[in-house]
Design an enzyme around this catalytic site. Structure first.
Site, short mmCIF file in Angstrom:
data_model
loop_
_atom_site.label_atom_id
_atom_site.label_comp_id
_atom_site.label_asym_id
_atom_site.label_seq_id
_atom_site.Cartn_x
_atom_site.Cartn_y
_atom_site.Cartn_z
N ASP A 1 -47.42 -16.50 1.74
CA ASP A 1 -47.07 -15.42 2.66
C ASP A 1 -46.50 -14.21 1.92
OD1 ASP A 1 -46.75 -14.32 5.28
OD2 ASP A 1 -44.62 -14.77 5.19
N ARG B 1 -52.08 -5.29 -3.22
CA ARG B 1 -51.79 -4.17 -4.12
C ARG B 1 -52.49 -4.36 -5.46
NH1 ARG B 1 -47.01 -4.88 -1.23
NH2 ARG B 1 -46.18 -6.40 -2.71
N ASP C 1 -47.88 -15.42 10.97
CA ASP C 1 -46.46 -15.76 11.02
C ASP C 1 -46.02 -16.07 12.45
OD1 ASP C 1 -46.22 -15.44 8.31
OD2 ASP C 1 -45.49 -13.38 8.42
N ASP D 1 -49.69 -12.70 -0.65
CA ASP D 1 -50.84 -11.98 -0.11
C ASP D 1 -50.68 -10.46 -0.22
OD1 ASP D 1 -48.89 -11.65 1.80
OD2 ASP D 1 -49.97 -12.67 3.40
N ASN E 1 -56.15 -11.63 2.93
CA ASN E 1 -56.12 -12.32 4.22
C ASN E 1 -56.55 -13.78 4.10
OD1 ASN E 1 -55.26 -10.01 5.56
ND2 ASN E 1 -57.32 -9.36 6.07
N ASP F 1 -51.26 -10.79 8.69
CA ASP F 1 -50.12 -11.51 8.13
C ASP F 1 -49.09 -11.84 9.22
OD1 ASP F 1 -47.18 -11.26 6.90
OD2 ASP F 1 -48.50 -12.06 5.35
N HIS F 2 -48.73 -10.84 10.01
CA HIS F 2 -47.73 -11.06 11.06
C HIS F 2 -48.29 -11.94 12.18
CE1 HIS F 2 -44.45 -8.57 9.60
NE2 HIS F 2 -45.34 -7.68 9.23
#
Length: 390
Positions: free
Chosen positions: A93, A101, A118, A96, A46, A114-115
């Site tokens: 973007d 992972r 965005d 991340d 993040n 994330d969204h």
């Protein structure tokens, strides 16, 4: 507000995404796999996302400083700076998720954060792109911002119904961003005036008067190209996917289509306000209006992601957009009732500033509560990685 039982679906949630873009798969993915190795393993995904948004905020600051009217022209380097910031933002973007992972820290909060970033970048990136094209507050600027907002809202609506973030063979996060970067670089080379000229005026050697493209405006071709892709490919793909999902789940497709109504209403309200004969905000302070609208849109879109993650009903409204509807009505009262205009340019400017402050406070207050509830429920941190015992 966010009771524990509401967050129970987070326990079993798994992110599902499909990216069909050949450029993303065969060209950019190896680059992203290399880029993620540059970040230390202690760095939270993040935090990478937030840094990427910071680059776009830097581009916005440069745009408002050198071209406050979004026309310019500014120094050539600023357009390459926009392109560099957008490239870094796109890289981070995509990195991340790989960092999540890599550090085994994937969580629903990561997708929400994330969204959410965005969604905020829709207005920030749209304003920077408008400045790069020297479009100012023209119809071109409104089309650029409109496509940007709708191109984010539709896949978000689709993911709510299908459970999959689907990116087609030509999509906004890949080809759309690469096209924007290319246009910014062209403005750096030829100046933003290239987006006001015809092919013959800009490139007389390659497009003499004998060619049919000689008198065709370059911005017209760009708008038509993106419009055809958006209306002819992007929109039908989302609608068909939602129709299939509704049929599989035996849900009403008409209800799903009604969920597009909120975005349609705020788009119409923005147009009615900006093109009112009694409004001066579009000509004098278009970027300010776009930022206020963008923060309200950010909450609208993020609430859909939140509803998707927690399996809640589709959110039809956001209180941050109420000033938009009120402003559109107030500014156009002389068109409804035969009275003299009473909203002065100063009053309108103060109103938009108040809307922006109200939207920022409301958005970050809501975001803080949601992020805090996710962290407490999942026993994670937003910007740091907790040390796991062996």
């Amino acid at each position: 507000m966010y009771a524990e039982e509401r967050l129970q679906p987070l326990r079993t949630y798994q992110y599902r995404g499909i990216d069909r873009s050949p450029i993303s798969r065969y060209v950019l993915t190896p680059y992203w796999n290399w880029a993620v190795t540059l970040f230390p393993l202690w760095m939270a995904p993040n935090l990478i996302t937030l840094i990427g948004l910071g680059f776009m905020l830097a581009a916005l600051g440069v745009a408002l400083h050198y071209t406050p009217d979004l026309v310019g022209p500014g120094p050539p380097w600023v357009y390459f700076f926009y392109a560099a910031c957008l490239w870094v933002y796109s890289t981070l973007d995509n990195v991340d998720g790989k960092q999540a992972r890599r550090t085994k820290s994937s969580s629903p909060l990561g997708e929400l954060f994330d969204h959410g970033c965005d969604a905020l970048n829709c207005s920030i990136g749209g304003i920077v792109q408008t400045a790069a094209m020297g479009a100012g507050s023209s119809g071109y600027a409104l089309i650029v911002l409109g496509i940007t907002f709708w191109a984010f809202y539709l896949p978000t609506w689709e993911e709510y119904h299908t459970g999959v973030l689907y990116l087609g063979y030509i999509n906004g996060p890949t080809e759309g961003i690469l096209a924007a970067i290319g246009m910014m670089c062209l403005s750096g080379i030829y100046g933003p005036a290239i987006w006001t000229r015809t092919f013959g005026e800009q490139f007389p050697v390659y497009f003499p008067p004998s060619t049919w493209l000689h008198s065709v405006a370059i911005p017209h071709c760009a708008i038509v190209f993106f419009g055809v892709i958006f209306l002819g490919l992007y929109v039908p793909t989302c609608v068909i996917a939602v129709h299939r999902a509704c049929r599989t789940k035996k849900q009403s497709f008409r209800v799903a289509l009604l969920q597009l109504l909120p975005m349609g209403l705020v788009s119409a309200a923005a147009y009615i306000w900006l093109w009112s004969p009694y409004s001066t905000i579009r000509v004098r302070h278009f970027a300010l209006f776009a930022l206020a609208f963008g923060v309200g849109f950010g909450k609208m879109a993020t609430k859909i992601i939140y509803a998707h993650l927690t399996k809640r009903r589709f959110p039809y409204h956001s209180g941050l957009m109420f000033p938009l509807f009120a402003g559109a009505v107030l500014i156009n009262i002389p068109l409804i009732v035969p009275i003299a205009p009473f909203i002065t340019p100063t009053m309108e400017l103060v109103y938009v500033w108040a809307w922006l402050v109200f939207a920022l406070v409301g958005y970050f207050q809501w975001s803080y509560h949601v992020i805090n509830s996710f962290c407490n429920f999942l026993n994670i941190s937003c910007f740091t990685l907790k040390t796991k015992s062996k």
